[in-house]
Motif scaffolding. Structure first.
Motif, PDB file in Angstrom:
ATOM      1  N   HIS A   1      11.516  10.957 -15.521  1.00 55.17           N
ATOM      2  CA  HIS A   1      12.199  11.609 -14.411  1.00 55.17           C
ATOM      3  C   HIS A   1      12.650  12.998 -14.845  1.00 55.17           C
ATOM      4  CE1 HIS A   1      11.907   7.885 -12.275  1.00 55.17           C
ATOM      5  NE2 HIS A   1      12.439   7.254 -13.299  1.00 55.17           N
ATOM      6  N   HIS A   2      13.324  13.700 -13.935  1.00 54.53           N
ATOM      7  CA  HIS A   2      13.699  15.088 -14.207  1.00 54.53           C
ATOM      8  C   HIS A   2      15.166  15.358 -13.883  1.00 54.53           C
ATOM      9  CE1 HIS A   2       9.311  15.204 -13.729  1.00 54.53           C
ATOM     10  NE2 HIS A   2       9.407  16.039 -14.740  1.00 54.53           N
ATOM     11  N   PHE A   3      15.707  16.345 -14.568  1.00 54.60           N
ATOM     12  CA  PHE A   3      17.064  16.837 -14.351  1.00 54.60           C
ATOM     13  C   PHE A   3      16.953  18.282 -13.888  1.00 54.60           C
ATOM     14  CE2 PHE A   3      20.903  19.051 -15.467  1.00 54.60           C
ATOM     15  CZ  PHE A   3      21.921  18.141 -15.246  1.00 54.60           C
ATOM     16  N   LEU A   4      17.569  18.604 -12.764  1.00 51.76           N
ATOM     17  CA  LEU A   4      17.567  19.961 -12.215  1.00 51.76           C
ATOM     18  C   LEU A   4      18.975  20.533 -12.318  1.00 51.76           C
ATOM     19  CD1 LEU A   4      16.365  22.349 -10.584  1.00 51.76           C
ATOM     20  CD2 LEU A   4      16.910  21.054  -8.520  1.00 51.76           C
ATOM     21  N   CYS A   5      19.102  21.629 -13.077  1.00 52.46           N
ATOM     22  CA  CYS A   5      20.397  22.296 -13.177  1.00 52.46           C
ATOM     23  C   CYS A   5      20.635  23.080 -11.893  1.00 52.46           C
ATOM     24  CB  CYS A   5      20.433  23.234 -14.385  1.00 52.46           C
ATOM     25  SG  CYS A   5      22.014  24.112 -14.534  1.00 52.46           S
ATOM     26  N   ARG A   6      21.718  22.783 -11.224  1.00 45.77           N
ATOM     27  CA  ARG A   6      22.033  23.443  -9.950  1.00 45.77           C
ATOM     28  C   ARG A   6      22.467  24.902 -10.134  1.00 45.77           C
ATOM     29  NH1 ARG A   6      22.243  20.324  -5.308  1.00 45.77           N
ATOM     30  NH2 ARG A   6      22.348  18.090  -5.635  1.00 45.77           N
TER      31      ARG A   6
ATOM     32  N   LEU B   1      13.630  13.916 -18.457  1.00 48.78           N
ATOM     33  CA  LEU B   1      14.446  12.814 -18.934  1.00 48.78           C
ATOM     34  C   LEU B   1      13.465  11.774 -19.456  1.00 48.78           C
ATOM     35  CD1 LEU B   1      16.915  12.515 -15.920  1.00 48.78           C
ATOM     36  CD2 LEU B   1      17.256  13.747 -18.076  1.00 48.78           C
ATOM     37  N   SER B   2      13.608  11.359 -20.684  1.00 50.81           N
ATOM     38  CA  SER B   2      12.633  10.442 -21.263  1.00 50.81           C
ATOM     39  C   SER B   2      12.793   9.036 -20.701  1.00 50.81           C
ATOM     40  CB  SER B   2      12.759  10.414 -22.787  1.00 50.81           C
ATOM     41  OG  SER B   2      14.042   9.959 -23.155  1.00 50.81           O
ATOM     42  N   GLY B   3      11.651   8.399 -20.508  1.00 49.22           N
ATOM     43  CA  GLY B   3      11.634   7.011 -20.080  1.00 49.22           C
ATOM     44  C   GLY B   3      12.153   6.771 -18.689  1.00 49.22           C
ATOM     45  N   CYS B   4      12.295   5.499 -18.382  1.00 50.76           N
ATOM     46  CA  CYS B   4      12.782   5.092 -17.061  1.00 50.76           C
ATOM     47  C   CYS B   4      13.407   3.712 -17.186  1.00 50.76           C
ATOM     48  CB  CYS B   4      11.626   5.059 -16.058  1.00 50.76           C
ATOM     49  SG  CYS B   4      12.106   4.416 -14.444  1.00 50.76           S
ATOM     50  N   ASP B   5      14.672   3.607 -16.829  1.00 49.45           N
ATOM     51  CA  ASP B   5      15.372   2.326 -16.868  1.00 49.45           C
ATOM     52  C   ASP B   5      15.525   1.725 -15.478  1.00 49.45           C
ATOM     53  OD1 ASP B   5      15.710   2.512 -19.607  1.00 49.45           O
ATOM     54  OD2 ASP B   5      17.594   3.607 -19.420  1.00 49.45           O
ATOM     55  N   LEU B   6      14.830   2.263 -14.514  1.00 48.34           N
ATOM     56  CA  LEU B   6      14.973   1.816 -13.139  1.00 48.34           C
ATOM     57  C   LEU B   6      14.060   0.630 -12.867  1.00 48.34           C
ATOM     58  CD1 LEU B   6      16.349   2.437 -10.445  1.00 48.34           C
ATOM     59  CD2 LEU B   6      14.482   3.971  -9.923  1.00 48.34           C
ATOM     60  N   ALA B   7      14.644  -0.542 -12.686  1.00 48.85           N
ATOM     61  CA  ALA B   7      13.879  -1.745 -12.354  1.00 48.85           C
ATOM     62  C   ALA B   7      14.075  -2.015 -10.864  1.00 48.85           C
ATOM     63  CB  ALA B   7      14.351  -2.928 -13.184  1.00 48.85           C
TER      64      ALA B   7
ATOM     65  N   GLN C   1       7.110  -4.461  -1.668  1.00 53.39           N
ATOM     66  CA  GLN C   1       6.461  -4.264  -2.960  1.00 53.39           C
ATOM     67  C   GLN C   1       6.486  -2.779  -3.301  1.00 53.39           C
ATOM     68  OE1 GLN C   1       2.524  -5.854  -2.477  1.00 53.39           O
ATOM     69  NE2 GLN C   1       3.188  -7.926  -3.016  1.00 53.39           N
ATOM     70  N   ALA C   2       7.134  -2.442  -4.390  1.00 52.36           N
ATOM     71  CA  ALA C   2       7.200  -1.037  -4.825  1.00 52.36           C
ATOM     72  C   ALA C   2       5.869  -0.629  -5.434  1.00 52.36           C
ATOM     73  CB  ALA C   2       8.325  -0.850  -5.830  1.00 52.36           C
ATOM     74  N   GLU C   3       5.448   0.593  -5.133  1.00 52.26           N
ATOM     75  CA  GLU C   3       4.227   1.143  -5.718  1.00 52.26           C
ATOM     76  C   GLU C   3       4.535   2.329  -6.626  1.00 52.26           C
ATOM     77  OE1 GLU C   3       1.656   1.975  -2.441  1.00 52.26           O
ATOM     78  OE2 GLU C   3       1.197  -0.142  -2.132  1.00 52.26           O
ATOM     79  N   GLY C   4       5.773   2.761  -6.653  1.00 46.95           N
ATOM     80  CA  GLY C   4       6.179   3.872  -7.494  1.00 46.95           C
ATOM     81  C   GLY C   4       7.520   4.396  -7.046  1.00 46.95           C
ATOM     82  N   HIS C   5       8.038   5.353  -7.781  1.00 49.49           N
ATOM     83  CA  HIS C   5       9.309   5.976  -7.405  1.00 49.49           C
ATOM     84  C   HIS C   5       9.436   7.325  -8.101  1.00 49.49           C
ATOM     85  CE1 HIS C   5      10.311   3.855 -11.165  1.00 49.49           C
ATOM     86  NE2 HIS C   5      11.100   4.904 -11.384  1.00 49.49           N
ATOM     87  N   GLU C   6      10.283   8.168  -7.555  1.00 49.68           N
ATOM     88  CA  GLU C   6      10.602   9.473  -8.117  1.00 49.68           C
ATOM     89  C   GLU C   6      12.120   9.596  -8.137  1.00 49.68           C
ATOM     90  OE1 GLU C   6       8.527  11.838  -9.294  1.00 49.68           O
ATOM     91  OE2 GLU C   6       6.804  10.561  -8.844  1.00 49.68           O
ATOM     92  N   VAL C   7      12.649  10.044  -9.249  1.00 48.59           N
ATOM     93  CA  VAL C   7      14.090  10.227  -9.373  1.00 48.59           C
ATOM     94  C   VAL C   7      14.347  11.622  -9.936  1.00 48.59           C
ATOM     95  CG1 VAL C   7      16.185   9.454 -10.549  1.00 48.59           C
ATOM     96  CG2 VAL C   7      14.509   7.768  -9.755  1.00 48.59           C
ATOM     97  N   THR C   8      15.252  12.348  -9.304  1.00 48.11           N
ATOM     98  CA  THR C   8      15.684  13.637  -9.819  1.00 48.11           C
ATOM     99  C   THR C   8      17.198  13.594  -9.960  1.00 48.11           C
ATOM    100  OG1 THR C   8      13.878  14.767  -8.687  1.00 48.11           O
ATOM    101  CG2 THR C   8      15.697  16.138  -9.460  1.00 48.11           C
ATOM    102  N   VAL C   9      17.691  13.922 -11.133  1.00 51.76           N
ATOM    103  CA  VAL C   9      19.121  13.984 -11.377  1.00 51.76           C
ATOM    104  C   VAL C   9      19.526  15.450 -11.258  1.00 51.76           C
ATOM    105  CG1 VAL C   9      20.950  13.550 -13.063  1.00 51.76           C
ATOM    106  CG2 VAL C   9      18.971  12.003 -12.935  1.00 51.76           C
TER     107      VAL C   9
END
Length: 122
Positions: free
Chosen positions: A77-82, A90-96, A106-114
């Motif tokens: 995932h990614h972190f965007l500085c405002r 951001l390394s890895g993914c802990d989102l289950a 049924q999930a086919e994928g996801h995108e997360v931006t912090v």
């Protein structure tokens, strides 16, 4: 032909040295350190070619222009500085997702931006 090769090499090196997703403008600024005559139109053409080659992949962020990063990385995932607008990986993914979806979904994928502030802006 050599000029195009120098420009392309400078753009590739910008990504490898930055170690984070870059906007076309950031690519221009970094690559101009090696090829001062580099123009933004050349950056856009080269980015398009590097995506088509499979060297780069676009990074889509909500409400933001695309950034680019080297392809072939593991899911992350990614972190965007405002404040400064820079994007960091951001390394890895802990989102289950499986335990959080409604029955039958049924999930086919996801995108997360912090969003937040990078260490330089905090």
């Amino acid at each position: 032909m050599e000029r195009s090769t120098r420009q392309r090499r400078a753009i590739r090196e910008a990504f490898l040295e930055a170690g984070r997703p870059l906007s076309p403008q950031e690519v221009l600024e970094l690559a101009r350190k090696k090829v001062p005559s580099l123009g933004l139109a050349t950056v856009y053409r080269t980015l398009k070619g590097l995506v088509e080659e499979g060297f780069l992949t676009p990074v889509a962020l909500p409400g933001e222009p695309s950034r680019y990063e080297p392809a072939g990385r593991e899911h992350h995932h990614h972190f965007l500085c405002r404040l400064c607008g820079r994007v960091f990986e951001l390394s890895g993914c802990d989102l289950a997702l499986e335990g959080h979806l409604p029955p039958g979904f049924q999930a086919e994928g996801h995108e997360v931006t912090v969003f937040g502030r990078c260490p330089e802006c905090a």
